[in-house]
Each structure stands twice: as C-alpha cells, then as structure tokens.
Design a protein around this motif. Sequence first.
Motif, PDB file in Angstrom:
ATOM      1  N   ALA A  24       0.808  -1.219   0.000  1.00 40.19           N
ATOM      2  CA  ALA A  24       0.000   0.000   0.000  1.00 40.19           C
ATOM      3  C   ALA A  24       0.839   1.267   0.000  1.00 40.19           C
ATOM      4  O   ALA A  24       0.541   2.228  -0.722  1.00 40.19           O
ATOM      5  CB  ALA A  24      -0.934  -0.007   1.213  1.00 40.19           C
TER       6      ALA A  24
ATOM      7  N   THR B 233      -9.794  -0.851  -1.458  1.00 42.97           N
ATOM      8  CA  THR B 233      -8.753  -1.687  -2.066  1.00 42.97           C
ATOM      9  C   THR B 233      -8.631  -1.410  -3.557  1.00 42.97           C
ATOM     10  O   THR B 233      -7.582  -1.685  -4.158  1.00 42.97           O
ATOM     11  CB  THR B 233      -9.023  -3.189  -1.848  1.00 42.97           C
ATOM     12  OG1 THR B 233     -10.178  -3.608  -2.599  1.00 42.97           O
ATOM     13  CG2 THR B 233      -9.214  -3.503  -0.380  1.00 42.97           C
TER      14      THR B 233
ATOM     15  N   ILE C 120      -6.874   2.450  -3.823  1.00 47.56           N
ATOM     16  CA  ILE C 120      -5.443   2.564  -3.548  1.00 47.56           C
ATOM     17  C   ILE C 120      -4.587   2.229  -4.760  1.00 47.56           C
ATOM     18  O   ILE C 120      -3.427   2.621  -4.838  1.00 47.56           O
ATOM     19  CB  ILE C 120      -5.063   1.665  -2.343  1.00 47.56           C
ATOM     20  CG1 ILE C 120      -3.866   2.249  -1.596  1.00 47.56           C
ATOM     21  CG2 ILE C 120      -4.771   0.237  -2.743  1.00 47.56           C
ATOM     22  CD1 ILE C 120      -3.633   1.628  -0.245  1.00 47.56           C
TER      23      ILE C 120
ATOM     24  N   TRP D 253      -0.996  -6.059  -3.227  1.00 47.01           N
ATOM     25  CA  TRP D 253      -1.765  -5.971  -4.471  1.00 47.01           C
ATOM     26  C   TRP D 253      -1.046  -6.707  -5.598  1.00 47.01           C
ATOM     27  O   TRP D 253       0.187  -6.673  -5.691  1.00 47.01           O
ATOM     28  CB  TRP D 253      -1.984  -4.514  -4.857  1.00 47.01           C
ATOM     29  CG  TRP D 253      -3.125  -3.870  -4.135  1.00 47.01           C
ATOM     30  CD1 TRP D 253      -4.385  -3.619  -4.617  1.00 47.01           C
ATOM     31  CD2 TRP D 253      -3.139  -3.399  -2.787  1.00 47.01           C
ATOM     32  NE1 TRP D 253      -5.176  -3.032  -3.661  1.00 47.01           N
ATOM     33  CE2 TRP D 253      -4.432  -2.889  -2.513  1.00 47.01           C
ATOM     34  CE3 TRP D 253      -2.193  -3.364  -1.766  1.00 47.01           C
ATOM     35  CZ2 TRP D 253      -4.792  -2.346  -1.290  1.00 47.01           C
ATOM     36  CZ3 TRP D 253      -2.541  -2.829  -0.532  1.00 47.01           C
ATOM     37  CH2 TRP D 253      -3.831  -2.330  -0.311  1.00 47.01           C
TER      38      TRP D 253
END
Length: 467
Positions: free
Chosen positions: A119, A151, A154, A338
């Motif tokens: 993040a 989510t 970001i 991610w």
Amino acid sequence: MKKTWKAIMSFALIAAMAFGLAACGGSGDSGSADSGEQGKVLNIWCWNDEFQSRFNDYYPGVKEVAEDKSTTTLEDGTVVKWTINPNENNNYQDKLDEALLKQADAAPDDKIDIFLVEADYALKYVDSDYTMDVKDLGLTDDDMAQQYQYTKDIVTDSNGAIKGTTWQATPGLFAYRRSIAKDVLGTDDPDAVQEALADWDKFNAVAEKAAAKGYKMLSGYDDAYRAFSNNVSAPWVDGTEVKVDPNIMKWVAQTKEFTDKGYNNKTSLWSDGWAKDQGPDGNVFGFFYSTWGINFTLMGNSLETPEDQGGKAEVGNGIFGDYAVCYGPEPYYWGGTWICGAAGTDNTELVADVMKQLTCNADIMKQITLDTQDYTNNQEAMQAIADDPEFGSDFLGGQNHIALFVEAAKKIDMSNAGPYDQGCNESIQGAFKDYFDGNVDMDGAKANFEKTIKEKYPDIKTVVWPE
C-alpha cells in the motif's frame, strides 16, 4: 506478511522508468491483451512467500510445486517461476525497478508477468506505464463488485484506471492480553474492554492503570502510529510542501508521554524485543494490528517454537487463547498486498485468471479465511463468516474477530493517501526516536525530519508544522 517498511520512493527512478518505456514504444509494444499467443512461463515477482502460498494452495489448476518452491507447474503445462527478493533496505523495489526497465527488451519467457506491491508505495507503480489497467486484462466491474472500495482506490491511477487487485482487506483492531485486561480492568470481555479504550483519553487512562499494576500499555514507539496516521485531515504533500498533520503530532505527544512515564518498553516494530513482548514473557497490555498481523505475526510471535506455527498452534505455550480484539480508539488500516499485471506480459489471459480466481472468487476468498483466518477482499464472503455462530478463533479464545473486521473495514478512508506516504511515514518515525529517548529536543527532531525529507524528495521545498 511481515512488513519492514524499508522501501522509499525515488521520483528520479520513476522518470527513468517512464522514459525507458516510452523509448521502447510504450506498454503495448510487446505482448498485450490482443496479441493472441500466450506464453508458457508465468514470471511472478514478490518479496516473501505469502502470495506464493496463496497461489499454490488456492489457484485452480495447480498440478505440482517444486520441492524448493522455485516453480509451480499448472495442469496445462505452464510453469510459474517465482522471483522472491526480500524487502529489506529497498532490495525488492530496487531489483524490480531494474527488471522493469529491461522489460520491453526481455525475452518472452523472461518478461515479468505479475508483480506484487504494498500500500505505502503502490502509487509509484500504479502511476507508471509499467502496470496494466485490470479492465484491459478482462476484469469487469461485476467481477470486482464485492471487493472493498478502498482496495480499488489505492491502486487507481490519476486517470481513473484500476491497476491492481488484492485478495486482502486490512482493517485494524487492538489486540489485547485477556489476563492483563482482567487484572487491570476487571474483565476481558471485548465489549467492556472496548468501552474502556473507546477514545484516546480513555486509552491513556488505562495506560496509567496498567502501569500501576506493573504492565506496559504498548511495547514501543511505533505501535499506535497507524491509528494516528490513517486519520489525518489531508495528504502529506501539497504542491512542494510537506505538511505535518496535527494527528501525527498527537502521536508524537502520546509516545513521548508513554516513554517518559514508562508506559512502553521503548521497542521498535519488528525488533526482537517487540516480538518478545507478544509472547509468554511479555508484560504488554496490547498491540495495534491489522488482519494479517493477528493471524500471522502476533500468533507467530506468541508461540513457543516455529514448529507451533502454521495452524498447529493449539499446543501453544500457555498464552494461546489469551488474546482478544476490540476496535480501539480510532479506525485504521495497515498494509495489504496488491497483484499488478506487468505491461508487456505475454500471459494476459493467465494474469487475468489469477486475478479473478484469487481476488474475485467468493468461494475461494471464504475458504482462505476459514483456513488461515486472514481477512479477504470479498464483502459477501466476510459477512457470511461474521454471521456464523460456529466460527471463532481459538487463538483469540473463541472470539469471532471477522465480525469486528467487517465493521472496521466499513470505516476505512483512503481519501488522504498519496505517493509520498511511505517516505514521510518512515521519516517521521525515524526522526522522532531520538526525541522519545531524550537524545534531541523537539526542534532537533523536526530539523532531522526536514533534512531527511529534502534528501529523499528534492522537489520538496518546505516542511510545514502545525501550530
């Protein structure tokens, strides 16, 4: 997912990456969604084995995993090659950046197809041409409908394109020792403990009570930081100014008070002392942790031997079951990983399927949570577990912590996130450690922060402190 928070953003590197890609013809130059022929080697880059284990355990079509785990073979013969470079000292990002600069000229079987980001530095890659819009890969709004909005926010670039997807959501809670809560507050009931810790004034009052009983409220300097930094009123940077938010200075004030009054053990995140404080010899009331932190780090640090980890913790070491969770003084989130599709991949169909199966498939998301007690990125699946009267964490004394995470996740606000977050968060924590220890005064700590920021970000002209 042990976080080290060591990586720093380099805007010179970003510019170099962008120039290098443009010179080679842009992100669509070598292998994209319309290229047709798909590769037989899927290269995945990450910094630890967490995603590797999720892939090997839950991705449909896995046939076998090499004994050394360096490759995974799928049923169709595709070989997944894992490149794992640890995070420490910016190692992962440095090596990833070097490889991405060579992406356009790399042989098809050597091209990065998927890489993972965290993040705090996601925007460095999201706002570059080295990541693909997930919709260009084939994911739809319907596919991602049950994912938590933050989510997606970001990893949304400045043009509104979503450039990654995740199997995790990471709302935070406060994990406390039941036995210490009983001694200090007379109860370990999560609702009662939450009432006692419902705001920072109450939290500080409990710290005083805990100290009177011989306990520390927190382990160290950084434990509460995310609860403050995730509740700032504006982004770190405005134009060429870094603006230190008043909430950050509230963390400074509280941490200095806790240090001076002996309410903490003067540890730092990830240090041996901090980890030991979570185990049977610890005298610390509690720890701020998000989803991965409770089922992975806290449980791991609370067990007697490494063999007790990985879901075999029922043997424990005397404190297994002595933790519980409550919301704490403020909602916050911490971390997350991610999946990004690398521009130039020759495996767009497989990249898309990995994203769909491991971040959009509700059945898989639910099973990951049931098996690992990690909190996954599907609202419907998490609500089902939250509503299940039979579900509970043995580590947390039978508590259904997913129910608390469901509520905490609704309060996550990413509106003030920005590309400078990692560098500023690391620098402010580093600069004020000497202040907490009494080695510099407030002005000295501020000056050290300003010096570090201007070294990291030459485009920053001034640092503004709240009055």
